[in-house]
Design an enzyme around this catalytic site. Sequence first.
Site, PDB file in Angstrom:
ATOM      1  N   SER A  62      -4.033   7.980  -4.771  1.00 43.69           N
ATOM      2  CA  SER A  62      -5.015   7.110  -5.397  1.00 43.69           C
ATOM      3  C   SER A  62      -5.743   7.846  -6.521  1.00 43.69           C
ATOM      4  O   SER A  62      -5.128   8.323  -7.458  1.00 43.69           O
ATOM      5  CB  SER A  62      -5.957   6.584  -4.303  1.00 43.69           C
ATOM      6  OG  SER A  62      -6.806   5.589  -4.779  1.00 43.69           O
ATOM      7  N   HIS A 107      -1.591   3.426  -6.569  1.00 43.98           N
ATOM      8  CA  HIS A 107      -1.760   2.013  -6.230  1.00 43.98           C
ATOM      9  C   HIS A 107      -2.873   1.450  -7.095  1.00 43.98           C
ATOM     10  O   HIS A 107      -3.544   2.182  -7.816  1.00 43.98           O
ATOM     11  CB  HIS A 107      -2.023   1.804  -4.738  1.00 43.98           C
ATOM     12  CG  HIS A 107      -3.300   2.417  -4.227  1.00 43.98           C
ATOM     13  ND1 HIS A 107      -3.664   2.372  -2.914  1.00 43.98           N
ATOM     14  CD2 HIS A 107      -4.313   3.087  -4.846  1.00 43.98           C
ATOM     15  CE1 HIS A 107      -4.829   2.981  -2.742  1.00 43.98           C
ATOM     16  NE2 HIS A 107      -5.243   3.423  -3.907  1.00 43.98           N
TER      17      HIS A 107
END
Length: 196
Positions: A96, A121
């Site tokens: 992330s 993501h």
Amino acid sequence: MIPVVIEQTSRGERSYDIYSRLLKDRIIMLTGPVEDNMANSVIAQLLFLDAQDNTKDIYLYVNTPGGSVSAGLAIVDTMNFIKADVQTIVMGMAASMGTVIASSGTKGKRFMLPNAEYMIHQPMGGTGGGTQQTDMAIAAEHLLKTRHRLEKILAQNAGKTIKQIHKDAERDYWMSAEETLAYGFIDEIMENNELK
């Protein structure tokens, strides 16, 4: 409990907490969730080492599941602001926001240990309970802008198109060290303190 290191000097013994001793060798540990206190500590260390000697590399070891976008971008902006090159070495994982930070190291000096993982993501957000519709619309618009900003950074760091990053980051996209190297987020895989 933070380990203590004792060194012999010409003046006698000197004890350091392990992180202070690593800082002496220009090593910064970025571990755990990315949040404001951790980011402030990393930023302060980056600024200190750059002021101390901006001609020597700084070594940023990364092992994080990600976290706060604003805290992470503050680290990235500082890495880009200082003059010293920042080598990034991923151990464990850079997921992330951790991927954004680790891939923002100085090009040619972004490394990863062989069993570490990367994950990209889309950013997550929420409005909490009891939020007015107008506030929800504002939050949704902000989240879309944030996603585009992060995709732009990741695209630049990997040498990919924003469209490709957008597609791949639609869901959790995990990569091994070899896959991360092929994707363009790192420059080399390190093994036994040597480049692969």
